[in-house]
Design a protein around this motif. Structure first.
Motif, PDB file in Angstrom:
ATOM      1  N   LEU A  65      13.471  -3.656   7.357  1.00 25.01           N
ATOM      2  CA  LEU A  65      13.360  -5.116   7.411  1.00 25.01           C
ATOM      3  C   LEU A  65      12.358  -5.544   8.494  1.00 25.01           C
ATOM      4  O   LEU A  65      11.491  -6.388   8.266  1.00 25.01           O
ATOM      5  N   LYS A  66      12.457  -4.905   9.655  1.00 26.38           N
ATOM      6  CA  LYS A  66      11.510  -5.210  10.744  1.00 26.38           C
ATOM      7  C   LYS A  66      10.077  -4.907  10.331  1.00 26.38           C
ATOM      8  O   LYS A  66       9.153  -5.662  10.626  1.00 26.38           O
ATOM      9  N   TYR A  67       9.903  -3.773   9.678  1.00 25.58           N
ATOM     10  CA  TYR A  67       8.571  -3.335   9.264  1.00 25.58           C
ATOM     11  C   TYR A  67       7.953  -4.314   8.263  1.00 25.58           C
ATOM     12  O   TYR A  67       6.792  -4.702   8.399  1.00 25.58           O
ATOM     13  N   VAL A  68       8.752  -4.733   7.291  1.00 23.80           N
ATOM     14  CA  VAL A  68       8.250  -5.677   6.276  1.00 23.80           C
ATOM     15  C   VAL A  68       7.823  -6.974   6.957  1.00 23.80           C
ATOM     16  O   VAL A  68       6.764  -7.538   6.658  1.00 23.80           O
ATOM     17  N   ARG A  69       8.638  -7.431   7.907  1.00 24.32           N
ATOM     18  CA  ARG A  69       8.324  -8.703   8.576  1.00 24.32           C
ATOM     19  C   ARG A  69       7.130  -8.547   9.507  1.00 24.32           C
ATOM     20  O   ARG A  69       6.258  -9.425   9.572  1.00 24.32           O
ATOM     21  N   LYS A  70       7.065  -7.415  10.185  1.00 21.80           N
ATOM     22  CA  LYS A  70       5.980  -7.179  11.146  1.00 21.80           C
ATOM     23  C   LYS A  70       4.617  -7.307  10.475  1.00 21.80           C
ATOM     24  O   LYS A  70       3.689  -7.882  11.023  1.00 21.80           O
ATOM     25  N   TYR A  71       4.496  -6.753   9.247  1.00 22.65           N
ATOM     26  CA  TYR A  71       3.207  -6.755   8.555  1.00 22.65           C
ATOM     27  C   TYR A  71       3.161  -7.763   7.404  1.00 22.65           C
ATOM     28  O   TYR A  71       2.232  -7.723   6.597  1.00 22.65           O
ATOM     29  N   SER A  72       4.149  -8.651   7.328  1.00 26.38           N
ATOM     30  CA  SER A  72       4.207  -9.659   6.253  1.00 26.38           C
ATOM     31  C   SER A  72       3.853  -9.035   4.895  1.00 26.38           C
ATOM     32  O   SER A  72       3.004  -9.535   4.161  1.00 26.38           O
TER      33      SER A  72
ATOM     34  N   ARG B 136      10.597 -10.792  -4.139  1.00 21.29           N
ATOM     35  CA  ARG B 136      10.627 -12.233  -4.432  1.00 21.29           C
ATOM     36  C   ARG B 136      11.206 -13.014  -3.252  1.00 21.29           C
ATOM     37  O   ARG B 136      10.696 -14.043  -2.842  1.00 21.29           O
ATOM     38  N   ARG B 137      12.272 -12.460  -2.671  1.00 21.07           N
ATOM     39  CA  ARG B 137      12.897 -13.147  -1.532  1.00 21.07           C
ATOM     40  C   ARG B 137      11.950 -13.220  -0.333  1.00 21.07           C
ATOM     41  O   ARG B 137      11.856 -14.248   0.338  1.00 21.07           O
ATOM     42  N   PHE B 138      11.252 -12.141  -0.080  1.00 18.59           N
ATOM     43  CA  PHE B 138      10.295 -12.165   1.031  1.00 18.59           C
ATOM     44  C   PHE B 138       9.188 -13.173   0.759  1.00 18.59           C
ATOM     45  O   PHE B 138       8.815 -13.951   1.634  1.00 18.59           O
ATOM     46  N   ALA B 139       8.683 -13.167  -0.474  1.00 19.72           N
ATOM     47  CA  ALA B 139       7.562 -14.056  -0.822  1.00 19.72           C
ATOM     48  C   ALA B 139       7.952 -15.520  -0.678  1.00 19.72           C
ATOM     49  O   ALA B 139       7.142 -16.351  -0.285  1.00 19.72           O
ATOM     50  N   GLN B 140       9.233 -15.817  -0.993  1.00 12.17           N
ATOM     51  CA  GLN B 140       9.674 -17.217  -0.952  1.00 12.17           C
ATOM     52  C   GLN B 140      10.411 -17.545   0.334  1.00 12.17           C
ATOM     53  O   GLN B 140      11.001 -18.612   0.456  1.00 12.17           O
TER      54      GLN B 140
ATOM     55  N   SER C 211       0.834  -1.200   0.000  1.00 15.49           N
ATOM     56  CA  SER C 211       0.000   0.000   0.000  1.00 15.49           C
ATOM     57  C   SER C 211       0.868   1.249   0.000  1.00 15.49           C
ATOM     58  O   SER C 211       2.021   1.242   0.442  1.00 15.49           O
ATOM     59  N   ALA C 212       0.300   2.320  -0.511  1.00 20.68           N
ATOM     60  CA  ALA C 212       1.012   3.591  -0.566  1.00 20.68           C
ATOM     61  C   ALA C 212       1.472   4.007   0.840  1.00 20.68           C
ATOM     62  O   ALA C 212       2.593   4.454   1.031  1.00 20.68           O
ATOM     63  N   ARG C 213       0.596   3.805   1.809  1.00 25.21           N
ATOM     64  CA  ARG C 213       0.968   4.189   3.179  1.00 25.21           C
ATOM     65  C   ARG C 213       2.138   3.380   3.704  1.00 25.21           C
ATOM     66  O   ARG C 213       2.999   3.910   4.400  1.00 25.21           O
TER      67      ARG C 213
ATOM     68  N   MET D 209       7.857   3.129   5.082  1.00 26.19           N
ATOM     69  CA  MET D 209       9.193   2.533   4.943  1.00 26.19           C
ATOM     70  C   MET D 209      10.229   3.576   4.531  1.00 26.19           C
ATOM     71  O   MET D 209      11.359   3.552   5.016  1.00 26.19           O
ATOM     72  N   VAL D 210       9.845   4.482   3.632  1.00 25.25           N
ATOM     73  CA  VAL D 210      10.795   5.524   3.232  1.00 25.25           C
ATOM     74  C   VAL D 210      11.131   6.384   4.454  1.00 25.25           C
ATOM     75  O   VAL D 210      12.300   6.672   4.730  1.00 25.25           O
ATOM     76  N   GLU D 211      10.124   6.739   5.207  1.00 25.23           N
ATOM     77  CA  GLU D 211      10.368   7.573   6.388  1.00 25.23           C
ATOM     78  C   GLU D 211      11.291   6.883   7.382  1.00 25.23           C
ATOM     79  O   GLU D 211      12.263   7.492   7.849  1.00 25.23           O
ATOM     80  N   ILE D 212      11.045   5.634   7.683  1.00 29.23           N
ATOM     81  CA  ILE D 212      11.902   4.994   8.688  1.00 29.23           C
ATOM     82  C   ILE D 212      13.297   4.700   8.146  1.00 29.23           C
ATOM     83  O   ILE D 212      14.272   4.744   8.883  1.00 29.23           O
ATOM     84  N   ALA D 213      13.412   4.483   6.840  1.00 28.85           N
ATOM     85  CA  ALA D 213      14.747   4.269   6.252  1.00 28.85           C
ATOM     86  C   ALA D 213      15.583   5.548   6.331  1.00 28.85           C
ATOM     87  O   ALA D 213      16.808   5.488   6.441  1.00 28.85           O
TER      88      ALA D 213
END
Ligand code: ATP
Length: 209
Positions: free
Chosen positions: A199-206, A181-185, A58-60, A65-69
């Motif tokens: 990385l934490k954010y992506v994992r937190k919300y799958s 792709r790596r996250f999906a697999q 999602s856009a949000r 992610m840009v903000e926390i990076a």
């Protein structure tokens, strides 16, 4: 005024950032050094006009992610101006907006070499190049001549006439497509690809599962 004082130069850097990775920071740092940019504003776009069929986080989420990076980089900022979920965002509208609200700033538009070669397909591209300088991010050794056959002659003349700054930078071996792709697999994520908080954010919300 002494006449030697320079106005503030600010880069505008649009992208999908799905997700933002360290290549997106490294290339902007290179542009910043070479073009003397005081700040760079990242513009995650809700629906890139040229990738209409793609599925995105999602856009949000991409904005977050840009903000926390960029949180630890005071001079790298994020704007929600192109987060227009109901329609594509056009660069010309962004340029007009920033010039109107910050007339004292000298804006530079940062784009990749491949995008630049197709700039004539962008809405009001003539007005874009009249309004701002363009910083084109290219691989070392990349020459405009390599794509000149397929380029709009007017655009080519502009590039060869010095109206464009080419910033040579070796791209980091990381891409958003490969990361999704790596996250999906459920594959390993290279340790130097993402900011740890992203990385934490992506994992937190799958995000990409
Ligand atoms: P995708 O794989 O999802 O298409 P992308 O990184 O190619 O992602 P954007 O997120 O829109 O696309 O990236 C914005 C810009 O960042 C690109 O046009 C390119 O100029 C630059 N960029 C992308 N990856 C790198 C990299 N690894 N190193 C340097 N610059 C990069």
């Amino acid at each position: 005024l002494t006449g030697t004082e320079q106005s503030t130069r600010v880069g505008l850097f649009g992208g999908s950032f799905d997700p933002i990775h360290l290549g997106h920071v490294a290339t902007v740092r290179a542009a910043q050094r070479e073009l003397g940019l005081d700040r760079v504003i990242y513009l995650p776009t809700a629906r890139p006009p040229h990738k209409p069929e793609r599925k995105f986080a999602s856009a949000r989420s991409r904005f977050a992610m840009v903000e926390i990076a960029l949180l630890d980089h005071e001079d790298l900022q994020v704007s929600p101006f192109e987060l227009t979920p109901d329609r594509s965002a056009y660069t010309i509208d962004t340029v007009r907006h920033f010039q109107k609200t910050q007339p004292e700033v000298d804006f530079v538009l940062l784009i990749g070499g491949d995008s630049f070669a197709q700039l004539d397909r962008w809405k009001s591209w003539n007005e874009i190049v009249e309004r701002v300088r363009i910083g084109v991010l290219v691989r070392p050794g990349w020459r405009i001549e390599q794509v000149s056959d397929t380029m709009n002659p007017e655009l080519l003349a502009l590039a060869q006439g010095g109206a464009v700054d080419f910033v040579e930078d070796e791209p980091m071996a990381v891409s958003s497509t490969d990361l999704r792709r790596r996250f999906a697999q459920d594959l390993e994520i290279p340790s130097d690809a993402l900011s740890p908080a992203v990385l934490k954010y992506v994992r937190k919300y799958s995000l990409y599962r």
